[in-house]
Design a protein around this motif. Structure first.
Motif, PDB file in Angstrom:
ATOM      1  N   VAL A 134       0.834  -1.203   0.000  1.00 21.05           N
ATOM      2  CA  VAL A 134       0.000   0.000   0.000  1.00 21.05           C
ATOM      3  C   VAL A 134       0.867   1.251   0.000  1.00 21.05           C
ATOM      4  O   VAL A 134       0.640   2.193  -0.779  1.00 21.05           O
ATOM      5  N   ALA A 181      -9.573   2.874   2.999  1.00 19.72           N
ATOM      6  CA  ALA A 181      -9.390   1.429   2.853  1.00 19.72           C
ATOM      7  C   ALA A 181      -8.614   0.881   4.030  1.00 19.72           C
ATOM      8  O   ALA A 181      -7.895   1.607   4.718  1.00 19.72           O
ATOM      9  N   ARG A 184      -4.453  -5.127   2.814  1.00 21.77           N
ATOM     10  CA  ARG A 184      -3.576  -5.132   1.647  1.00 21.77           C
ATOM     11  C   ARG A 184      -4.324  -4.680   0.399  1.00 21.77           C
ATOM     12  O   ARG A 184      -5.439  -5.143   0.108  1.00 21.77           O
ATOM     13  N   MET A 185      -3.724  -3.771  -0.335  1.00 25.65           N
ATOM     14  CA  MET A 185      -4.230  -3.342  -1.639  1.00 25.65           C
ATOM     15  C   MET A 185      -3.035  -3.130  -2.565  1.00 25.65           C
ATOM     16  O   MET A 185      -2.029  -2.557  -2.153  1.00 25.65           O
ATOM     17  N   GLN A 189      -5.618  -2.061  -7.620  1.00 18.42           N
ATOM     18  CA  GLN A 189      -6.838  -1.944  -6.820  1.00 18.42           C
ATOM     19  C   GLN A 189      -7.104  -0.497  -6.412  1.00 18.42           C
ATOM     20  O   GLN A 189      -8.240  -0.030  -6.475  1.00 18.42           O
ATOM     21  N   ILE A 190      -6.058   0.189  -5.973  1.00 16.58           N
ATOM     22  CA  ILE A 190      -6.228   1.576  -5.541  1.00 16.58           C
ATOM     23  C   ILE A 190      -6.665   2.451  -6.709  1.00 16.58           C
ATOM     24  O   ILE A 190      -7.589   3.262  -6.596  1.00 16.58           O
ATOM     25  N   LYS A 193     -10.215   1.930  -7.668  1.00 22.07           N
ATOM     26  CA  LYS A 193     -11.151   2.523  -6.716  1.00 22.07           C
ATOM     27  C   LYS A 193     -11.317   4.019  -6.951  1.00 22.07           C
ATOM     28  O   LYS A 193     -12.388   4.587  -6.697  1.00 22.07           O
ATOM     29  N   ARG A 243      -6.615 -11.419  -6.570  1.00 21.04           N
ATOM     30  CA  ARG A 243      -5.344 -10.814  -6.165  1.00 21.04           C
ATOM     31  C   ARG A 243      -4.266 -11.862  -6.341  1.00 21.04           C
ATOM     32  O   ARG A 243      -4.347 -12.951  -5.781  1.00 21.04           O
TER      33      ARG A 243
END
Length: 532
Positions: A134, A181, A184-185, A189-190, A193, A243
């Motif tokens: 992240v 959030a 784990r990202m 993914q971020i 979003k 993921r």
């Protein structure tokens, strides 16, 4: 601060910096500030493109910014980015200093084009193996887009902020002052979003993809092995994964992977993904499967429907969807998840320093968690449903030697109690007497095993009562052409090395199925094709 060997290695990396950067330190009289100053002086001495500036004006002390000179590009660390976060520091220095990222050109351009002003704050702990993904993702975004700002904050060092914001799990990310959030990202993914049109665009792209000869669903060790073995046969292979890395990403130390004496989950997951990408495999991340549609007739295509509305098709399919942490399924657990109910003692343990916690589960995972936590928290109560612990004897001896640990057996957790914002206790039933009892505490770490990710397959394929996919010795499921491997199946002993072997076997079985089965399209009579 840094030893000679580490300085030598770091200097080699810093030689890649192409644009001048400033390290702007905001310090006070604390010991941590002196440590930070030592670290920054070491970094400053290793490159003529780096300048150290003291007495920055940031309210968080100790902290420092890494700024690209003459621009608005920069990132900030509040606390010492050592341990798991040292790589985050090195990458931030390189990226702010102009060294290009290895991410895809398409994703990097998507970040540059994000419209809006985004101020991110990430709370991490130095023992968290999930946090660097992240931190590094948001740092890279800040280096690419000057309208994106990011500060990474060591929660253990800024405990008052953690208490005020009621942070009880890491990583926790705030965007423009509001919760964004937890957990784990990855970078994709971020960005997805933030970029609200990304999902629809990706769905349209997937709809245009031709059928695969082998379609792998899941990107853990089994899925990675299956993809590699299929691709090495020279056949069209695709991987759809929610993921990449799966449950391995949540694993701290791995010491039983044959030929590798020690590694960590995220490191192994990255190596798996890179190995897959060494071949011509179409990897589709952030894809959640929702339904499996068997072929209409033998030799026909198998369809996998996705949550974004698109579908993928394959002549064969390998299911490797893995497993997730099993929950207690009691009142209050879901409500207080990440508010005192946690599943990763390595990640979230430091946030409970000096507090009272419980560990649910007396197997190896539970006992190891209790031992680790005992060195951080004030007191640990381990609760086991069975009449005795199931962990290895050596672990039990260590556990019982600790003065701040209590063990309660024959106990069934019945409820998690909270005050509306955080956990304050739990209730359990004494299975011998039937008496209900309550323990006052601030944290609960659940370690009671795994549950297969197969809910989406119910009614489509044969599953056991526990939800495991039934497979034979070749990895074949109840549907011809559909194979399965890894922790989602009936194969005993859920281990990484076993999952990899099963993934390889499933791919070889799928290839064998392909060469023995005539596709529907190829078996149609010529007269029918002429008539069309």
């Amino acid at each position: 601060m840094l030893d000679a060997n580490l300085k030598t290695q770091l200097k080699a990396y810093l030689d890649r910096i192409t644009q001048p950067i400033e390290l702007v330190a905001s310090l006070d009289d604390s010991a941590k500030s002196q440590e930070m100053l030592g670290l920054l002086e070491d970094i400053d001495s290793l490159s003529d493109k780096i300048t150290l500036v003291r007495d920055g004006g940031d309210a968080r002390r100790p902290s420092f910014a890494i700024n690209r000179v003459g621009t608005d590009v920069g990132v900030r660390f509040a606390g010492l980015p050592m341990g798991h976060e040292f790589n985050s520091l090195v990458l931030a220095l390189l990226q702010v200093g102009g060294h290009p990222s290895k991410e895809s050109a398409e994703l990097l351009e998507q970040i540059r084009n994000l419209d809006g002003d985004f101020v991110f704050e990430t709370y991490f702990s130095l023992s968290c193996q999930n946090c660097p993904d992240v931190v590094q993702a948001l740092n890279l975004m800040s280096a690419l887009n000057p309208r994106i700002k990011h500060v990474a904050i060591d929660g253990a060092l800024f405990q008052q902020e953690v208490e005020q914001r009621q942070i009880m799990a890491v990583p926790t990310v705030f965007l423009n002052g509001e919760p964004f959030a937890q957990g784990r990202m990855g970078l994709e993914q971020i960005v997805a979003k933030l970029d609200t049109g990304a999902i629809a665009r990706e769905a349209e792209k997937i709809k245009t993809k031709a059928p695969y000869e082998v379609l792998v669903v899941g990107g853990g060790p089994a899925g990675a092995a299956a993809a590699i073995y299929a691709a090495r046969k020279g056949i069209r292979t695709g991987v759809a994964a929610e993921r990449f890395g799966g449950q391995v990403l949540d694993t701290m130390a791995i010491e039983n992977f044959i030929s590798v004496s020690h590694t960590e989950g995220p490191k192994l997951a990255a190596a798996l993904e890179q190995h897959v990408k060494d071949y011509e495999v179409d990897v589709m991340n952030l894809q959640t499967a929702t339904a499996l549609v068997p072929p209409a007739r033998e030799g026909g295509l198998i369809e996998v429907k996705l949550a974004n509305g698109a579908s993928l098709k394959g002549r064969t399919v390998i299911l490797s969807t893995g497993a997730r942490w099993r929950t207690m399924n009691v009142p209050g657990e879901a409500e207080y998840r990440n508010k005192g109910v946690a599943y990763c003692p390595h990640c979230d343990g430091p946030l409970f320093k000096g507090k009272r916690v419980a560990v649910i589960g007396g197997g190896n995972s539970g006992v190891e968690a209790a031992i680790d936590l005992a060195g951080l928290v004030a007191h640990v109560t381990l609760i086991e449903f069975d009449s005795q612990l199931r962990a290895d004897a050596v672990l039990q001896r260590k556990l019982h030697s600790l003065p701040n640990v209590d063990v309660i057996t024959s106990a069934q957790t019945t409820e998690v109690h909270g005050d509306g914002s955080k956990v304050v206790g739990l209730s359990y039933k004494d299975r011998n007497s039937g008496e209900l009892k309550r323990i006052d505490l601030e944290g609960i770490f659940v370690q009671i095993g795994l549950v297969p990710n197969t809910e989406w397959l119910k009614g489509a394929i044969a599953l056991t009562p526990r939800g495991e996919i039934e497979v034979d010795a070749r990895g074949q499921t109840s549907i011809p052409g559909v194979f399965a491997a890894g922790d989602a199946t009936t194969v005993p002993f859920k281990q990484i090395v076993i999952a990899m072997g099963e993934g390889a076997k499933a791919a070889l079985s799928a290839f064998d199925h392909l060469i023995r089965t005539v596709p529907v399209e190829e078996s149609r009579p010529a007269a029918m094709e002429a008539a069309e």
